[in-house]
Design an enzyme around this catalytic site. Structure first.
Site, PDB file in Angstrom:
ATOM      1  N   GLY A 122      13.195  11.155  40.564  1.00 11.99           N
ATOM      2  CA  GLY A 122      11.822  10.811  40.276  1.00 11.99           C
ATOM      3  C   GLY A 122      11.583  10.588  38.881  1.00 11.99           C
ATOM      4  O   GLY A 122      10.971  11.171  38.060  1.00 11.99           O
ATOM      5  N   TYR A 123      12.442   9.258  38.192  1.00 16.74           N
ATOM      6  CA  TYR A 123      12.401   9.075  36.862  1.00 16.74           C
ATOM      7  C   TYR A 123      11.722   7.817  36.758  1.00 16.74           C
ATOM      8  O   TYR A 123      10.752   7.748  36.094  1.00 16.74           O
ATOM      9  CB  TYR A 123      13.769   8.693  36.532  1.00 16.74           C
ATOM     10  CG  TYR A 123      14.814  10.402  36.320  1.00 16.74           C
ATOM     11  CD1 TYR A 123      14.400  11.360  36.488  1.00 16.74           C
ATOM     12  CD2 TYR A 123      16.129   9.989  36.032  1.00 16.74           C
ATOM     13  CE1 TYR A 123      15.019  12.323  36.355  1.00 16.74           C
ATOM     14  CE2 TYR A 123      16.910  11.136  35.793  1.00 16.74           C
ATOM     15  CZ  TYR A 123      16.416  12.453  36.127  1.00 16.74           C
ATOM     16  OH  TYR A 123      17.276  13.430  36.000  1.00 16.74           O
ATOM     17  N   GLU A 238      27.962  13.534  36.223  1.00 19.72           N
ATOM     18  CA  GLU A 238      28.434  12.884  37.487  1.00 19.72           C
ATOM     19  C   GLU A 238      29.306  11.593  36.989  1.00 19.72           C
ATOM     20  O   GLU A 238      29.682  10.794  37.663  1.00 19.72           O
ATOM     21  CB  GLU A 238      27.273  12.620  38.270  1.00 19.72           C
ATOM     22  CG  GLU A 238      26.525  13.719  39.078  1.00 19.72           C
ATOM     23  CD  GLU A 238      27.422  14.287  39.863  1.00 19.72           C
ATOM     24  OE1 GLU A 238      27.469  13.684  41.087  1.00 19.72           O
ATOM     25  OE2 GLU A 238      28.171  15.048  39.783  1.00 19.72           O
ATOM     26  N   GLU A 356      22.265  -4.339  30.419  1.00 16.86           N
ATOM     27  CA  GLU A 356      22.009  -4.605  29.272  1.00 16.86           C
ATOM     28  C   GLU A 356      21.945  -3.321  28.485  1.00 16.86           C
ATOM     29  O   GLU A 356      22.317  -3.015  27.227  1.00 16.86           O
ATOM     30  CB  GLU A 356      20.626  -5.384  29.006  1.00 16.86           C
ATOM     31  CG  GLU A 356      20.573  -6.814  29.502  1.00 16.86           C
ATOM     32  CD  GLU A 356      20.658  -6.753  31.029  1.00 16.86           C
ATOM     33  OE1 GLU A 356      21.016  -8.032  31.235  1.00 16.86           O
ATOM     34  OE2 GLU A 356      20.649  -6.142  31.761  1.00 16.86           O
TER      35      GLU A 356
END
Length: 373
Positions: A122-123, A238, A356
């Site tokens: 949940g970012y 990761e 980007e």
């Protein structure tokens, strides 16, 4: 570099191949939500062998293996398109190992290790996509609980996960990253609403609305206002498994097979394009192995990981685009294999950090451009 495997690592790769054979036909890499019951069973099978905790320390219940073995496992899984690495046993578990209390590790690590519970990140928010220091979802402490209000968006797997690894604001507005905290929020708690957001590949992301959701203080990981460093540390966890290069090999094999069936490979221009893509896939693999090497040696590699993500995802797009451009009218039909690859590849350069943003990381950290930030 070449990945020179020890005898033990080579034996592990063979063991992985044998284990994966019965799961042929599972399509969780591209369709995790649609295939979730089988994907969940697959994760549980990995958990039974200890492979969800392959790189965890033995004292934490893991197998204590290194980044090379983790890379081998998820590279083979990606080639077969079975699943992507679960966030629970990676970012979540590693952060718990670094910053969780003894009680939190006891509560969360065993069910993560077994594949019993799963997390979404949940970012991102409507006004805070890549700029996570601007999150507005707020957690206000009232005694032994936080009351959380706000909205997350573009959240993968929130409809099938059990918990949300929630970045929220506990400091004053304008406090940036220094005023954020990490909470574990139950996605089935009162006040949580998950709404699918359809994507071009026929899957979906999710919007997660949080209205007065009560989260126990004991579910905060690390200190209040202390999430930013935990998230920065987690970026390295990761990096060596998130973009496995054998996925690119499989994509190129599928496009080449389509072109052969369409009778297009007799054209020298088609053969030249396939050869160029094969070289690009090989280069992407070499870059991925450099990331594995850095992880194995414990070296900082944020710029290298960003370059790897950029190379991997843009190569996936070029492979799919070549299939459309060279495959004739049949390649453009809805749900043709190469047409699906093209639709799916579009979001790869957005999720996990846009191209980007990745170029910015490389420019600043590897090339020293653009000043400090």
């Amino acid at each position: 570099m070449n990945l020179a495997l020890t005898a033990e690592q080579a034996a592990f790769r063979r063991e992985v191949a044998v284990f994966l054979e019965p799961w042929r036909g599972l399509d969780g890499f591209f369709h995790q939500d649609r295939e979730w019951p089988r994907v969940r069973a697959f994760f549980a099978a990995l958990g039974e062998r200890g492979w969800l905790a392959l790189g965890w320390p033995e004292e934490a219940g893991g197998l204590g293996r290194g980044p090379v073995e983790e890379f081998l496992l998820w590279d083979e899984i990606a080639y077969r398109r079975l699943a992507r690495p679960p966030l629970s046993s990676g970012i979540v578990a590693r952060t718990l190992l670094r910053a969780g209390t003894a009680a939190q590790r006891k509560r969360w690590l065993p069910p993560i290790r077994s594949g019993e519970i799963h997390f979404s990140l949940g970012y991102s928010e409507p006004e805070a996509g890549s700029d996570l220091a601007s999150v507005r979802t707020r957690a206000v402490r009232h005694g032994d609980v936080y009351v959380v209000d706000g909205e997350k968006c573009w959240t993968s797997y929130a409809g099938s996960s059990d918990f949300l690894w929630l970045l929220c604001r506990t400091g004053e507005p304008g406090s940036g990253g220094d005023g954020t905290a990490l909470l574990i929020l139950d996605l089935r708690a009162p006040g949580v609403r998950v709404t699918p957001l359809p994507t071009l590949d026929g899957e979906h992301l999710n919007a997660v609305e949080l209205a007065g959701v009560r989260v126990p203080v004991e579910s905060r990981i690390g200190p209040e206002d202390g999430a930013w460093k935990l998230m920065a540390d987690a970026l390295a966890d990761e990096r060596h498994v998130q973009f496995p290069p054998r996925r690119l090999e499989r994509d190129l094999e599928d496009v080449a097979a389509w072109l052969r069936r369409a009778g297009r490979t007799g054209d020298p221009a088609v053969r030249r394009e396939l050869a160029a893509l094969a070289a690009e896939v090989r280069a992407a693999r070499m870059l991925a192995l450099r990331v594995v090497e850095a992880a194995e040696k414990g070296l900082p590699a944020a710029a290298l990981a960003a370059a790897n993500k950029l190379a991997h995802t843009e190569c996936a797009q070029r492979i799919a685009e070549a299939g459309l451009a060279l495959g004739g009218a049949g390649a453009l039909l809805a749900d043709a294999p190469v047409e699906f690859l093209w639709r799916q590849s579009l979001w790869e350069t957005i999720g996990g950090g846009t191209s980007e943003v990745m170029r910015g990381v490389v420019a600043r950290q590897a090339l020293g451009l653009g000043g400090r930030r």
